[in-house]
Design a protein around this motif. Structure first.
Motif, PDB file in Angstrom:
ATOM      1  N   TYR A 164     -22.977 -57.408 -27.673  1.00 13.50           N
ATOM      2  CA  TYR A 164     -22.799 -56.635 -26.612  1.00 13.50           C
ATOM      3  C   TYR A 164     -23.901 -57.104 -25.471  1.00 13.50           C
ATOM      4  CZ  TYR A 164     -19.468 -53.431 -28.776  1.00 13.50           C
ATOM      5  OH  TYR A 164     -18.501 -52.837 -29.308  1.00 13.50           O
ATOM      6  N   ASN A 208     -13.515 -56.698 -17.818  1.00 10.46           N
ATOM      7  CA  ASN A 208     -14.243 -57.177 -18.756  1.00 10.46           C
ATOM      8  C   ASN A 208     -14.063 -58.465 -18.629  1.00 10.46           C
ATOM      9  OD1 ASN A 208     -13.255 -54.538 -20.286  1.00 10.46           O
ATOM     10  ND2 ASN A 208     -15.494 -54.596 -19.924  1.00 10.46           N
ATOM     11  N   ASP A 219     -16.577 -52.709 -24.386  1.00 12.12           N
ATOM     12  CA  ASP A 219     -15.754 -51.359 -24.737  1.00 12.12           C
ATOM     13  C   ASP A 219     -14.429 -51.773 -24.365  1.00 12.12           C
ATOM     14  OD1 ASP A 219     -15.171 -49.045 -25.413  1.00 12.12           O
ATOM     15  OD2 ASP A 219     -15.868 -48.159 -23.438  1.00 12.12           O
ATOM     16  N   GLU A 220     -13.700 -52.148 -25.616  1.00 12.43           N
ATOM     17  CA  GLU A 220     -12.321 -52.286 -25.614  1.00 12.43           C
ATOM     18  C   GLU A 220     -11.438 -51.371 -25.352  1.00 12.43           C
ATOM     19  OE1 GLU A 220     -10.623 -55.035 -28.642  1.00 12.43           O
ATOM     20  OE2 GLU A 220     -12.561 -54.527 -29.545  1.00 12.43           O
ATOM     21  N   PRO A 240      -9.658 -49.679 -31.408  1.00 13.44           N
ATOM     22  CA  PRO A 240      -9.806 -50.563 -30.229  1.00 13.44           C
ATOM     23  C   PRO A 240      -8.820 -51.744 -30.094  1.00 13.44           C
ATOM     24  CG  PRO A 240     -11.732 -50.108 -31.338  1.00 13.44           C
ATOM     25  CD  PRO A 240     -10.656 -49.389 -32.388  1.00 13.44           C
TER      26      PRO A 240
END
Length: 388
Positions: A164, A208, A219-220, A240
Protein backbone atom coordinates in the motif's frame (compact mmCIF):
# COMPACT_ATOMS: atom_id res chain seq x y z
CA UNK A 1 3.06 52.69 -31.53
CA UNK A 2 3.72 49.87 -29.10
CA UNK A 3 2.69 50.41 -25.49
CA UNK A 4 4.54 49.06 -22.47
CA UNK A 5 1.72 46.57 -21.94
CA UNK A 6 1.99 45.31 -25.53
CA UNK A 7 5.78 45.24 -25.27
CA UNK A 8 5.60 43.08 -22.13
CA UNK A 9 3.11 40.72 -23.79
CA UNK A 10 5.37 40.21 -26.81
CA UNK A 11 8.46 39.87 -24.65
CA UNK A 12 6.72 37.20 -22.56
CA UNK A 13 5.96 34.98 -25.55
CA UNK A 14 9.22 32.94 -25.54
CA UNK A 15 8.61 32.25 -21.86
CA UNK A 16 4.87 31.53 -21.93
CA UNK A 17 5.26 29.06 -24.82
CA UNK A 18 8.15 27.30 -23.08
CA UNK A 19 10.33 27.96 -26.12
CA UNK A 20 13.07 29.78 -24.23
CA UNK A 21 13.42 27.06 -21.58
CA UNK A 22 13.52 24.32 -24.23
CA UNK A 23 16.21 26.14 -26.19
CA UNK A 24 18.18 26.81 -23.03
CA UNK A 25 18.13 23.09 -22.19
CA UNK A 26 19.42 22.39 -25.70
CA UNK A 27 22.20 24.98 -25.31
CA UNK A 28 20.56 27.18 -27.93
CA UNK A 29 19.69 30.85 -27.55
CA UNK A 30 17.02 33.31 -28.64
CA UNK A 31 19.26 36.32 -27.99
CA UNK A 32 19.55 38.96 -29.12
CA UNK A 33 15.75 39.00 -28.95
CA UNK A 34 14.10 41.65 -31.09
CA UNK A 35 10.53 42.76 -30.39
CA UNK A 36 8.72 43.75 -33.59
CA UNK A 37 6.62 46.92 -33.67
CA UNK A 38 5.40 49.48 -36.15
CA UNK A 39 7.15 52.83 -36.34
CA UNK A 40 4.98 55.90 -36.85
CA UNK A 41 4.43 57.00 -40.44
CA UNK A 42 5.21 60.46 -41.69
CA UNK A 43 1.50 61.33 -41.71
CA UNK A 44 1.16 60.24 -38.09
CA UNK A 45 4.15 62.37 -37.18
CA UNK A 46 2.34 65.38 -38.60
CA UNK A 47 -1.04 64.72 -36.98
CA UNK A 48 0.06 63.29 -33.59
CA UNK A 49 3.51 64.70 -32.99
CA UNK A 50 2.80 65.33 -29.30
CA UNK A 51 1.66 61.76 -28.70
CA UNK A 52 4.66 60.39 -30.55
CA UNK A 53 7.02 62.54 -28.50
CA UNK A 54 5.44 61.22 -25.27
CA UNK A 55 5.63 57.65 -26.60
CA UNK A 56 9.33 58.00 -27.35
CA UNK A 57 9.92 59.45 -23.89
CA UNK A 58 8.10 56.53 -22.27
CA UNK A 59 10.00 53.95 -24.31
CA UNK A 60 13.28 55.62 -23.43
CA UNK A 61 12.50 55.91 -19.71
CA UNK A 62 11.97 52.13 -19.46
CA UNK A 63 14.99 51.18 -21.55
CA UNK A 64 18.31 49.82 -20.35
CA UNK A 65 20.06 53.14 -20.89
CA UNK A 66 17.79 54.70 -18.25
CA UNK A 67 17.13 51.77 -15.89
CA UNK A 68 20.37 49.83 -16.22
CA UNK A 69 18.53 46.71 -17.36
CA UNK A 70 15.90 45.69 -19.89
CA UNK A 71 15.70 46.45 -23.60
CA UNK A 72 17.99 48.48 -25.78
CA UNK A 73 16.46 51.11 -28.06
CA UNK A 74 17.94 51.62 -31.50
CA UNK A 75 17.03 54.77 -33.40
CA UNK A 76 16.98 55.89 -36.98
CA UNK A 77 16.88 59.42 -38.31
CA UNK A 78 14.32 60.44 -40.92
CA UNK A 79 13.81 63.67 -42.85
CA UNK A 80 10.27 64.98 -42.52
CA UNK A 81 8.96 67.58 -44.98
CA UNK A 82 7.47 69.74 -42.24
CA UNK A 83 9.26 68.71 -39.07
CA UNK A 84 12.74 68.28 -40.45
CA UNK A 85 15.06 65.61 -39.09
CA UNK A 86 13.44 63.35 -36.50
CA UNK A 87 15.02 60.58 -34.46
CA UNK A 88 12.58 57.66 -34.08
CA UNK A 89 12.84 54.25 -32.34
CA UNK A 90 13.71 51.67 -34.95
CA UNK A 91 14.41 48.49 -32.93
CA UNK A 92 13.64 47.17 -29.46
CA UNK A 93 16.19 44.51 -28.54
CA UNK A 94 16.98 42.42 -25.47
CA UNK A 95 20.66 41.73 -25.83
CA UNK A 96 21.00 38.99 -23.22
CA UNK A 97 19.04 36.65 -20.98
CA UNK A 98 19.40 38.61 -17.75
CA UNK A 99 18.06 41.85 -19.23
CA UNK A 100 15.08 39.99 -20.66
CA UNK A 101 14.31 37.96 -17.52
CA UNK A 102 14.51 41.11 -15.44
CA UNK A 103 12.05 42.89 -17.73
CA UNK A 104 9.46 40.06 -17.74
CA UNK A 105 9.90 39.36 -14.02
CA UNK A 106 11.03 35.75 -14.36
CA UNK A 107 14.51 35.78 -12.80
CA UNK A 108 13.45 33.76 -9.78
CA UNK A 109 11.46 31.29 -11.90
CA UNK A 110 14.44 30.74 -14.20
CA UNK A 111 16.72 30.17 -11.22
CA UNK A 112 14.26 27.54 -9.96
CA UNK A 113 14.18 25.85 -13.37
CA UNK A 114 17.96 25.86 -13.48
CA UNK A 115 18.00 24.08 -10.11
CA UNK A 116 15.37 21.57 -11.27
CA UNK A 117 17.34 20.81 -14.44
CA UNK A 118 20.61 20.34 -12.56
CA UNK A 119 18.98 18.09 -9.97
CA UNK A 120 17.31 16.01 -12.70
CA UNK A 121 20.48 15.60 -14.75
CA UNK A 122 22.33 14.30 -11.71
CA UNK A 123 19.66 12.13 -10.10
CA UNK A 124 17.06 11.19 -12.69
CA UNK A 125 18.44 11.79 -16.21
CA UNK A 126 15.66 9.84 -17.94
CA UNK A 127 13.23 12.54 -16.80
CA UNK A 128 15.04 15.30 -18.71
CA UNK A 129 12.78 14.67 -21.68
CA UNK A 130 9.84 15.70 -19.49
CA UNK A 131 11.55 19.03 -18.78
CA UNK A 132 12.14 19.48 -22.51
CA UNK A 133 8.54 18.72 -23.43
CA UNK A 134 6.79 20.44 -20.54
CA UNK A 135 9.18 22.93 -18.92
CA UNK A 136 6.46 25.16 -17.50
CA UNK A 137 4.63 22.21 -15.96
CA UNK A 138 7.86 21.09 -14.31
CA UNK A 139 8.26 24.59 -12.95
CA UNK A 140 4.82 24.35 -11.30
CA UNK A 141 6.32 21.62 -9.10
CA UNK A 142 9.58 23.44 -8.32
CA UNK A 143 9.05 23.36 -4.56
CA UNK A 144 8.42 19.61 -4.50
CA UNK A 145 10.63 18.46 -7.39
CA UNK A 146 13.22 16.88 -5.10
CA UNK A 147 10.47 14.77 -3.51
CA UNK A 148 9.15 13.70 -6.91
CA UNK A 149 12.66 12.54 -7.81
CA UNK A 150 12.89 10.54 -4.56
CA UNK A 151 9.62 8.75 -5.33
CA UNK A 152 10.74 7.93 -8.88
CA UNK A 153 14.09 6.59 -7.68
CA UNK A 154 12.29 4.40 -5.13
CA UNK A 155 10.23 2.79 -7.90
CA UNK A 156 13.33 2.35 -10.05
CA UNK A 157 14.97 0.35 -7.26
CA UNK A 158 11.78 -1.43 -6.13
CA UNK A 159 9.44 -1.71 -9.14
CA UNK A 160 5.97 -3.14 -8.52
CA UNK A 161 6.45 -3.05 -4.73
CA UNK A 162 3.16 -4.87 -3.95
CA UNK A 163 2.53 -2.62 -0.95
CA UNK A 164 0.00 0.00 0.00
CA UNK A 165 1.16 3.59 -0.54
CA UNK A 166 1.04 3.96 3.25
CA UNK A 167 3.80 1.31 3.52
CA UNK A 168 6.32 3.02 1.25
CA UNK A 169 9.22 4.27 3.35
CA UNK A 170 10.76 7.10 1.34
CA UNK A 171 12.84 9.51 3.38
CA UNK A 172 11.40 13.01 3.30
CA UNK A 173 8.22 11.91 1.50
CA UNK A 174 4.98 11.22 3.34
CA UNK A 175 2.27 9.09 1.81
CA UNK A 176 -0.09 12.06 1.45
CA UNK A 177 2.46 13.56 -0.95
CA UNK A 178 2.17 10.55 -3.26
CA UNK A 179 -1.62 10.56 -3.02
CA UNK A 180 -1.69 14.24 -4.00
CA UNK A 181 0.80 13.95 -6.88
CA UNK A 182 -0.35 10.85 -8.75
CA UNK A 183 -0.83 12.74 -12.02
CA UNK A 184 2.68 14.15 -12.35
CA UNK A 185 4.20 10.97 -10.91
CA UNK A 186 2.46 8.93 -13.59
CA UNK A 187 4.07 11.08 -16.29
CA UNK A 188 7.52 10.84 -14.73
CA UNK A 189 7.42 7.14 -13.85
CA UNK A 190 6.36 6.27 -17.38
CA UNK A 191 9.59 7.84 -18.59
CA UNK A 192 12.02 6.50 -16.01
CA UNK A 193 10.83 2.90 -15.48
CA UNK A 194 11.51 -0.08 -17.71
CA UNK A 195 8.53 -1.26 -19.76
CA UNK A 196 8.21 -4.46 -17.73
CA UNK A 197 8.06 -2.50 -14.47
CA UNK A 198 4.55 -1.10 -14.96
CA UNK A 199 1.28 -1.99 -16.64
CA UNK A 200 0.97 0.32 -19.63
CA UNK A 201 -2.56 -0.92 -20.36
CA UNK A 202 -3.87 0.90 -17.26
CA UNK A 203 -4.49 4.56 -18.04
CA UNK A 204 -6.01 7.31 -15.92
CA UNK A 205 -6.30 7.58 -12.16
CA UNK A 206 -9.87 6.43 -11.65
CA UNK A 207 -10.62 3.08 -10.05
CA UNK A 208 -7.15 2.96 -8.41
CA UNK A 209 -5.46 3.43 -11.78
CA UNK A 210 -2.16 4.64 -10.29
CA UNK A 211 -1.92 1.68 -7.94
CA UNK A 212 -2.81 -0.87 -10.62
CA UNK A 213 -0.38 0.67 -13.13
CA UNK A 214 2.61 0.62 -10.77
CA UNK A 215 2.02 -2.59 -8.84
CA UNK A 216 0.70 -1.19 -5.56
CA UNK A 217 -1.95 -2.61 -3.31
CA UNK A 218 -5.22 -0.76 -2.84
CA UNK A 219 -8.58 -1.01 -1.14
CA UNK A 220 -10.24 -3.42 -3.52
CA UNK A 221 -13.92 -3.63 -4.30
CA UNK A 222 -15.72 -6.09 -2.06
CA UNK A 223 -17.73 -8.74 -3.84
CA UNK A 224 -20.74 -9.84 -1.82
CA UNK A 225 -22.38 -13.14 -2.72
CA UNK A 226 -24.59 -15.90 -1.35
CA UNK A 227 -24.46 -19.62 -2.04
CA UNK A 228 -28.08 -20.55 -2.75
CA UNK A 229 -28.14 -24.28 -1.98
CA UNK A 230 -25.21 -24.81 0.36
CA UNK A 231 -25.37 -26.58 3.72
CA UNK A 232 -22.20 -24.81 4.85
CA UNK A 233 -22.40 -22.71 8.04
CA UNK A 234 -21.40 -19.57 6.12
CA UNK A 235 -23.25 -18.87 2.88
CA UNK A 236 -23.27 -15.03 2.80
CA UNK A 237 -19.78 -13.64 2.19
CA UNK A 238 -17.95 -10.44 1.18
CA UNK A 239 -14.41 -10.78 -0.15
CA UNK A 240 -11.90 -8.50 -1.92
CA UNK A 241 -11.99 -8.90 -5.67
CA UNK A 242 -8.55 -10.60 -5.79
CA UNK A 243 -9.78 -13.24 -3.29
CA UNK A 244 -13.00 -13.99 -5.15
CA UNK A 245 -12.09 -17.57 -6.00
CA UNK A 246 -14.19 -19.98 -8.00
CA UNK A 247 -17.26 -21.33 -6.25
CA UNK A 248 -18.62 -24.87 -6.77
CA UNK A 249 -21.70 -23.81 -8.76
CA UNK A 250 -22.69 -23.85 -12.40
CA UNK A 251 -25.10 -20.89 -12.34
CA UNK A 252 -24.43 -17.32 -11.19
CA UNK A 253 -27.18 -14.78 -10.68
CA UNK A 254 -26.28 -11.10 -10.52
CA UNK A 255 -28.70 -8.57 -9.11
CA UNK A 256 -28.23 -4.92 -8.29
CA UNK A 257 -30.58 -4.62 -5.33
CA UNK A 258 -29.09 -5.58 -1.94
CA UNK A 259 -32.33 -6.81 -0.36
CA UNK A 260 -33.18 -8.90 -3.41
CA UNK A 261 -29.75 -10.48 -3.11
CA UNK A 262 -30.33 -11.26 0.56
CA UNK A 263 -33.76 -12.77 -0.12
CA UNK A 264 -32.95 -14.51 -3.38
CA UNK A 265 -34.72 -17.92 -3.36
CA UNK A 266 -32.82 -21.18 -2.98
CA UNK A 267 -31.65 -22.47 -6.34
CA UNK A 268 -29.78 -25.71 -6.88
CA UNK A 269 -26.13 -25.44 -7.88
CA UNK A 270 -26.22 -21.62 -7.89
CA UNK A 271 -25.03 -18.44 -6.22
CA UNK A 272 -26.06 -14.78 -6.36
CA UNK A 273 -23.77 -11.72 -6.52
CA UNK A 274 -25.40 -8.45 -5.51
CA UNK A 275 -25.06 -4.76 -4.71
CA UNK A 276 -22.47 -3.70 -7.31
CA UNK A 277 -24.37 -1.30 -9.61
CA UNK A 278 -22.01 0.02 -12.31
CA UNK A 279 -19.16 -1.33 -10.15
CA UNK A 280 -20.06 -4.58 -11.84
CA UNK A 281 -17.28 -3.79 -14.34
CA UNK A 282 -14.83 -5.06 -11.73
CA UNK A 283 -16.09 -8.60 -12.39
CA UNK A 284 -14.48 -8.47 -15.82
CA UNK A 285 -11.20 -9.62 -14.28
CA UNK A 286 -12.78 -12.75 -12.75
CA UNK A 287 -11.85 -15.33 -15.37
CA UNK A 288 -13.76 -18.27 -13.90
CA UNK A 289 -17.09 -16.47 -14.38
CA UNK A 290 -16.64 -16.89 -18.14
CA UNK A 291 -17.38 -20.59 -17.74
CA UNK A 292 -20.59 -20.16 -15.74
CA UNK A 293 -24.22 -19.73 -16.73
CA UNK A 294 -24.94 -16.10 -15.83
CA UNK A 295 -28.29 -14.41 -15.33
CA UNK A 296 -28.61 -10.69 -14.66
CA UNK A 297 -31.65 -9.19 -12.89
CA UNK A 298 -31.81 -5.42 -12.97
CA UNK A 299 -34.39 -2.65 -12.81
CA UNK A 300 -36.61 -2.25 -15.86
CA UNK A 301 -35.36 1.26 -16.58
CA UNK A 302 -32.75 2.93 -18.75
CA UNK A 303 -29.83 2.20 -16.42
CA UNK A 304 -30.93 -1.39 -15.83
CA UNK A 305 -30.49 -2.17 -19.53
CA UNK A 306 -27.26 -0.21 -19.66
CA UNK A 307 -25.80 -2.36 -16.87
CA UNK A 308 -27.12 -5.52 -18.53
CA UNK A 309 -25.17 -4.52 -21.65
CA UNK A 310 -22.03 -4.02 -19.56
CA UNK A 311 -22.38 -7.49 -18.02
CA UNK A 312 -22.95 -9.08 -21.42
CA UNK A 313 -19.90 -7.29 -22.87
CA UNK A 314 -17.80 -9.18 -20.29
CA UNK A 315 -19.82 -12.40 -20.29
CA UNK A 316 -21.63 -12.85 -23.64
CA UNK A 317 -23.55 -15.88 -22.31
CA UNK A 318 -25.54 -13.67 -19.89
CA UNK A 319 -29.33 -14.02 -19.86
CA UNK A 320 -31.68 -11.45 -18.35
CA UNK A 321 -34.31 -12.13 -15.69
CA UNK A 322 -37.59 -10.23 -15.27
CA UNK A 323 -36.47 -7.50 -17.66
CA UNK A 324 -39.08 -7.97 -20.37
CA UNK A 325 -42.33 -6.51 -21.66
CA UNK A 326 -44.48 -9.10 -19.90
CA UNK A 327 -43.00 -8.30 -16.50
CA UNK A 328 -43.46 -4.58 -17.11
CA UNK A 329 -47.07 -5.00 -18.24
CA UNK A 330 -47.98 -6.98 -15.13
CA UNK A 331 -46.39 -4.45 -12.79
CA UNK A 332 -47.12 -1.08 -14.41
CA UNK A 333 -49.29 -0.12 -11.46
CA UNK A 334 -46.17 -0.40 -9.28
CA UNK A 335 -43.89 1.68 -11.53
CA UNK A 336 -42.33 4.95 -10.45
CA UNK A 337 -40.73 7.77 -12.45
CA UNK A 338 -37.05 7.80 -13.29
CA UNK A 339 -35.53 11.23 -12.66
CA UNK A 340 -35.13 13.02 -15.98
CA UNK A 341 -31.64 14.30 -15.13
CA UNK A 342 -30.41 10.79 -14.29
CA UNK A 343 -31.75 8.84 -17.26
CA UNK A 344 -29.41 6.90 -19.53
CA UNK A 345 -29.75 8.05 -23.16
CA UNK A 346 -27.15 5.90 -24.88
CA UNK A 347 -27.56 2.94 -27.23
CA UNK A 348 -25.98 -0.19 -25.68
CA UNK A 349 -24.49 -2.70 -28.09
CA UNK A 350 -25.07 -5.91 -26.15
CA UNK A 351 -28.83 -6.27 -25.90
CA UNK A 352 -31.18 -8.68 -27.63
CA UNK A 353 -33.74 -7.24 -30.04
CA UNK A 354 -36.62 -7.36 -27.49
CA UNK A 355 -34.39 -5.76 -24.83
CA UNK A 356 -33.29 -3.01 -27.21
CA UNK A 357 -36.90 -2.36 -28.20
CA UNK A 358 -38.04 -2.10 -24.59
CA UNK A 359 -35.16 0.24 -23.75
CA UNK A 360 -36.03 2.40 -26.75
CA UNK A 361 -39.67 2.53 -25.60
CA UNK A 362 -38.59 3.61 -22.12
CA UNK A 363 -36.21 6.26 -23.42
CA UNK A 364 -38.90 7.71 -25.68
CA UNK A 365 -41.72 7.42 -23.11
CA UNK A 366 -43.93 5.28 -25.36
CA UNK A 367 -45.34 3.35 -22.40
CA UNK A 368 -45.42 6.09 -19.79
CA UNK A 369 -43.56 9.14 -18.57
CA UNK A 370 -40.02 8.16 -17.50
CA UNK A 371 -41.32 4.72 -16.55
CA UNK A 372 -39.28 2.69 -14.08
CA UNK A 373 -39.94 -0.71 -12.53
CA UNK A 374 -37.60 -1.32 -9.61
CA UNK A 375 -36.61 -4.89 -8.80
CA UNK A 376 -37.87 -4.77 -5.23
CA UNK A 377 -41.41 -3.86 -6.36
CA UNK A 378 -41.86 -7.23 -8.02
CA UNK A 379 -43.65 -9.70 -5.76
CA UNK A 380 -41.62 -12.49 -4.18
CA UNK A 381 -43.98 -15.19 -5.46
CA UNK A 382 -43.60 -13.79 -8.99
CA UNK A 383 -39.81 -14.10 -8.68
CA UNK A 384 -40.16 -17.69 -7.42
CA UNK A 385 -42.42 -18.56 -10.33
CA UNK A 386 -40.04 -17.04 -12.88
CA UNK A 387 -37.09 -18.99 -11.47
CA UNK A 388 -39.04 -22.22 -11.65
Amino acid sequence: MITQKELLKKAMRPWSTGGFLREWLANETVFPLEIPFKTPSGRTLTSDFGKIRDWIATLSSHSKSEKGTGYQLEYKTINHNQLGQQRLPHKIVFEDRNDWLDFIGRKTAFRQFDEIAGMTRRQLPDAMQFLSRKPLKALEYAESWHQLIKVCRYFQIRPRPDRYIRQLDIQGVDTKFIENHKGILTELLTLVLEEEDFDDSVTGLSENGFERRYGLRFDESLIRFRLLDSDQPVTDMSVPLSQFVEQPVSTVYITENKVNGLTFPAVTDAMVIFGLGYGIRSLGSVEWLKDKQITYWGDVDTHGFSILSVVRSMFPQTQSLLMDQTTLDEHKHLCVQEAESKRFNGSPDNLTQPESQLLDDLQNNRQGENLRLEQERIGYSYVMQSLR
